[in-house]
Each structure stands twice: as structure tokens, then as C-alpha cells.
Design a protein around this motif. Sequence first.
Motif, PDB file in Angstrom:
ATOM      1  N   SER A 383       0.811  -1.219   0.000  1.00 40.25           N
ATOM      2  CA  SER A 383       0.000   0.000   0.000  1.00 40.25           C
ATOM      3  C   SER A 383       0.845   1.270   0.000  1.00 40.25           C
ATOM      4  CB  SER A 383      -0.918   0.022   1.225  1.00 40.25           C
ATOM      5  OG  SER A 383      -0.145  -0.054   2.416  1.00 40.25           O
ATOM      6  N   GLY A 384       2.182   1.103  -0.058  1.00 39.93           N
ATOM      7  CA  GLY A 384       3.066   2.261   0.005  1.00 39.93           C
ATOM      8  C   GLY A 384       3.291   2.903  -1.348  1.00 39.93           C
ATOM      9  N   GLN A 385       4.061   3.951  -1.339  1.00 35.78           N
ATOM     10  CA  GLN A 385       4.376   4.706  -2.543  1.00 35.78           C
ATOM     11  C   GLN A 385       5.680   4.175  -3.132  1.00 35.78           C
ATOM     12  OE1 GLN A 385       2.352   7.108  -3.738  1.00 35.78           O
ATOM     13  NE2 GLN A 385       3.632   7.464  -5.542  1.00 35.78           N
ATOM     14  N   ALA A 386       5.709   3.976  -4.428  1.00 34.65           N
ATOM     15  CA  ALA A 386       6.922   3.496  -5.085  1.00 34.65           C
ATOM     16  C   ALA A 386       8.049   4.502  -4.891  1.00 34.65           C
ATOM     17  CB  ALA A 386       6.671   3.274  -6.564  1.00 34.65           C
ATOM     18  N   PRO A 387       9.204   4.040  -4.417  1.00 32.06           N
ATOM     19  CA  PRO A 387      10.317   4.970  -4.202  1.00 32.06           C
ATOM     20  C   PRO A 387      10.882   5.468  -5.520  1.00 32.06           C
ATOM     21  CG  PRO A 387      11.030   2.714  -3.854  1.00 32.06           C
ATOM     22  CD  PRO A 387       9.549   2.658  -4.070  1.00 32.06           C
ATOM     23  N   THR A 388      11.435   6.639  -5.484  1.00 35.06           N
ATOM     24  CA  THR A 388      12.101   7.216  -6.649  1.00 35.06           C
ATOM     25  C   THR A 388      13.485   7.677  -6.240  1.00 35.06           C
ATOM     26  OG1 THR A 388      11.191   9.411  -6.212  1.00 35.06           O
ATOM     27  CG2 THR A 388       9.923   7.965  -7.693  1.00 35.06           C
ATOM     28  N   GLU A 389      14.373   7.755  -7.215  1.00 30.09           N
ATOM     29  CA  GLU A 389      15.731   8.243  -6.976  1.00 30.09           C
ATOM     30  C   GLU A 389      16.071   9.243  -8.072  1.00 30.09           C
ATOM     31  OE1 GLU A 389      17.750   7.672  -4.531  1.00 30.09           O
ATOM     32  OE2 GLU A 389      16.629   6.078  -3.491  1.00 30.09           O
ATOM     33  N   PRO A 390      16.648  10.393  -7.712  1.00 29.27           N
ATOM     34  CA  PRO A 390      16.997  11.398  -8.728  1.00 29.27           C
ATOM     35  C   PRO A 390      17.903  10.798  -9.810  1.00 29.27           C
ATOM     36  CG  PRO A 390      17.269  12.291  -6.508  1.00 29.27           C
ATOM     37  CD  PRO A 390      17.017  10.821  -6.347  1.00 29.27           C
ATOM     38  N   GLY A 391      17.560  11.057 -11.055  1.00 26.64           N
ATOM     39  CA  GLY A 391      18.371  10.602 -12.167  1.00 26.64           C
ATOM     40  C   GLY A 391      18.138   9.172 -12.585  1.00 26.64           C
ATOM     41  N   LEU A 392      17.240   8.455 -11.885  1.00 29.88           N
ATOM     42  CA  LEU A 392      16.959   7.064 -12.222  1.00 29.88           C
ATOM     43  C   LEU A 392      15.501   6.909 -12.641  1.00 29.88           C
ATOM     44  CD1 LEU A 392      18.814   5.154  -9.357  1.00 29.88           C
ATOM     45  CD2 LEU A 392      19.645   5.642 -11.667  1.00 29.88           C
ATOM     46  N   GLU A 393      15.253   5.971 -13.548  1.00 34.74           N
ATOM     47  CA  GLU A 393      13.898   5.666 -14.004  1.00 34.74           C
ATOM     48  C   GLU A 393      13.362   4.460 -13.242  1.00 34.74           C
ATOM     49  OE1 GLU A 393      14.366   5.084 -18.175  1.00 34.74           O
ATOM     50  OE2 GLU A 393      14.942   7.170 -18.560  1.00 34.74           O
ATOM     51  N   THR A 394      12.064   4.478 -12.960  1.00 34.65           N
ATOM     52  CA  THR A 394      11.429   3.432 -12.154  1.00 34.65           C
ATOM     53  C   THR A 394      10.531   2.572 -13.030  1.00 34.65           C
ATOM     54  OG1 THR A 394      11.449   4.859 -10.199  1.00 34.65           O
ATOM     55  CG2 THR A 394       9.942   2.982 -10.179  1.00 34.65           C
ATOM     56  N   ARG A 395      10.678   1.248 -12.871  1.00 31.51           N
ATOM     57  CA  ARG A 395       9.847   0.318 -13.653  1.00 31.51           C
ATOM     58  C   ARG A 395       9.154  -0.660 -12.716  1.00 31.51           C
ATOM     59  NH1 ARG A 395      10.958  -4.672 -16.405  1.00 31.51           N
ATOM     60  NH2 ARG A 395      13.182  -4.534 -15.871  1.00 31.51           N
ATOM     61  N   ASP A 396       7.816  -0.696 -12.758  1.00 26.70           N
ATOM     62  CA  ASP A 396       7.058  -1.665 -11.963  1.00 26.70           C
ATOM     63  C   ASP A 396       7.296  -3.075 -12.499  1.00 26.70           C
ATOM     64  OD1 ASP A 396       5.748  -0.005 -10.076  1.00 26.70           O
ATOM     65  OD2 ASP A 396       4.346   0.664 -11.625  1.00 26.70           O
TER      66      ASP A 396
END
Length: 451
Positions: A383-396
Motif C-alpha cells: 500500500s506504500g508509494q513506489a520509491p524514486t531516486e533522482p536521475g533514475l527511471e522506475t519500472r514496476d
Amino acid sequence: MTSPQGPGVPGEPSSPHRTSTALLTDKYELTMIQAALADGTADRPCVFEVFARRLPSGRRYGVVGGTGRLLRRLSEFRFSDDDVEVLAHSLDRRTVDWLRDFRFTGDIHGYPEGELFFPGSPVLTVRGGFAECVVLETLVLSVLNHDSAIASAASRMTSAAGGRQIIEMGSRRTHEEAAVAAARASYLTGFSATSNVEATRRYGVPSAGTSAHSFTLLHTGPDGPDEAAAFRSQVASLGVDTTLLVDTYDITTGVATAVEVAGPELGGVRIDSGDLGVLARQVRAQLDGLGAHGTRIVVSGDLDEYAIAALRAEPVDVYGVGTRLVTGSGAPTAGMVYKLVEVDGTPVAKRSAHKESLPGAKRAVRLHRPTGTAVEEVLFPWSGQAPTEPGLETRDLLRPLVRRGEVAGDLPTLEQSRSRHLDAMVTLPWEGLALSQGDPAIRVRVVPPTA
């Protein structure tokens, strides 16, 4: 080329011989259901996860295989009257009635077939009542562990081959049904064809095959062996593009006879024994000297990724792989387990030494550089929020596979999953392709639930 599709699982043909997969299970699942029905806990909402605690020694990544097969098997998971009769003498009436009416009504999410996994990756998440989820444990693990082990080994071999073709030839070294699944899983991760014709019928995997030593030995007359007669017969039947097995007797003589019979347009010669690197060089020089510059050299004989890598500098065009792919020595278990991680929304976890599990249902994302290279996999509360990192792309990574007991939309075809695997391999950092001992190619980070 596939058999007619069954209901609810587009793109996956029906399994042969059985209409029910319900008895492909461990007895303790049924006895747990009996106890849970008796104490009123059978329908408590639960979440189970499938994951591997670690990768086999020397492995830097794993490959998810068998998802399509599993969903087909799940659609066939019904306790028929015959199945119930087998169980009636050892379970109480309430449990037998529950099994007779069983239908999975929960939800399943999972990594797409062909995707990479690492230690802790929640490759499958199963939600529903305790009883309906626990009864699926053996089916889920038997399919995913087998196919993921084969797919992972085959992927390493494909990588080691450096773009050269590999034919799967392991049918005579394993169970007849495991052979079909192995052919599918190896094609998923880059093999070009299989010798198993049932895999062609059932899954559309391209087939390949010519002859064995017995066919050459068959052509023995009163005056002794007649290798040329065997080659003439094969060429007459299959054409000059066939591959002739040249090491039944003397390889040098066999190559000369093969070109004499088929001409310089001969499709290929196969070497199945001896020092394959040395012989490949000798045969290439001999073929070129005979004008057969386009004749391919096929090698086989207990090959694995290490042997294939050792042959990359040799003039080998095609590899034939069997024993070391389909047996435990070449494709060690994927090590996946099926663990309860949540009950009524409360995280639970096993604490046994070396067999611990992470509590709570989890989602997973993979972080990539803009170039596409993966740098980290992150697990976080469902139920949490997907983490993000500056300069990186996130893929589920997780996809809905089953909703309220029904397959969620059209499954990818085997060809689409094969393409997905190729895309996933491109994301590996270069050290992930190494065959030496080392850490997993991508670090897995766990974000704990907030208080």
C-alpha cells in the motif's frame, strides 16, 4: 502450432492426459485445510508470496519461467469425483465437500515471464482465503521452480554462445513431461529450436533433428560399414541442407565422405564426441579445403555454459545442449518458496534460521539509469508509494495475472515473452553476465513499512 486453447487462458494450450491438476499437491495442504475449516480460519484473508532466498552458487540472476503454464494448470485445478474418491478415506466429510466445490476466487500478481529475478524478488503474490491459497502451494512451486531453473540455465548458455544458435536436445535425459516444459523454457530464453516434437505441437517451438549414430551403423553390410550409403540415404530424404553426423567412425574420413556425397553445398556436419574445440578447427579447415565454405559445424555432447564459453573462439556455428540443461547438474533448482506473509492485513514472517521470510505483502520496482542499465530492485509495502531516486527511471515489476479467480486479460504469447527476456538481459550491468562466482548483478533493497 498449438493445440486448441482451453477456456480462460488465451495463448496457452491445454495440458494433455489430465483434465484436473488438483492431485498434483502435497497432502499437508489438505490436512491444513481440514484443521482450518474446523477452527474457523479457512477463509481468513491471506497473502502468500513466492520468492527465492538466494540464487544458486555462481549465478548472478534468475529468470522467471512457467507463468503461462502455471495459469493453464490453475484453470484445470478442480477436484473431480475421482479425485475426491481418492481423498475421501483420509479426510473428513466437510473437507471433502469443500474440495469438491473448490474454485480459486482470489487475485494473483506476478513478474512477467522472461523477467529477471534476484534474492527476495516477490515473483508471485497470491491473495485470497487461507484454504484456497494454501492448496495451490505445490502446483505453483513445481511449475515455477522447474521452468525458472531451466530458463535461468538456458539464458546463461544463450549469453555464452554470443549469438550462435543453440538447439535443445534433452528429452532423453528427463521425464517425458519435464522434457516438453524444458523445451518451452529454453526457447523462452533464447534457444533456437528443440528436438522435442510435442513442444512444437503444444507451444510452437521450432523443431530440429536429423539422425543418430544408429542410422549410420544401420548401413553395415557383408563388407562392413558403409557410411556413404547412410549419408546418401539421409541426403535423398532430407536434401543437401541437412546435417550429417560425421564421428561414428573416423571424423576426417566422415567429413570427406559427407562432402563427396552431398557436395560443397552440404548444410552442416555434427560432432558429438572428443575434444570439440580441436576437432572443430580441424573440420573447418578440411571443409574449406573441400570447397564447403558454407557448411555449418554443429557440436554436441554434455555442453553447458562453461563449455560453450570455452568454444566461443572456435569455428562452431550451432550448439546442441541436452543433459546439462535438463538435469540438476546444469539447471539447479531456482530455490523458490511459497510463504504466508500477511493475515487479515497484519504482516507475518517465518523466523527460522536461514529460512526467514520478509513480513507483509510487497510490491517491487527496478531502478534504471537513463541508458537502461538496472542498478537496484526495491521492495516496498503493497500500500506504500513506489520509491524514486533522482536521475533514475522506475519500472514496476508486478503485473495482474488473475482477478477474482479469472485470468486478467490476454497472456503474452511465448514469442512476446521471449522478446521481453531479450529486453531484460540488455538491462543487466556487464558483470551480471559473468560466469564466475560473484554477488547478484543487482542489489535488492527492502523498504520497511512505516509505523
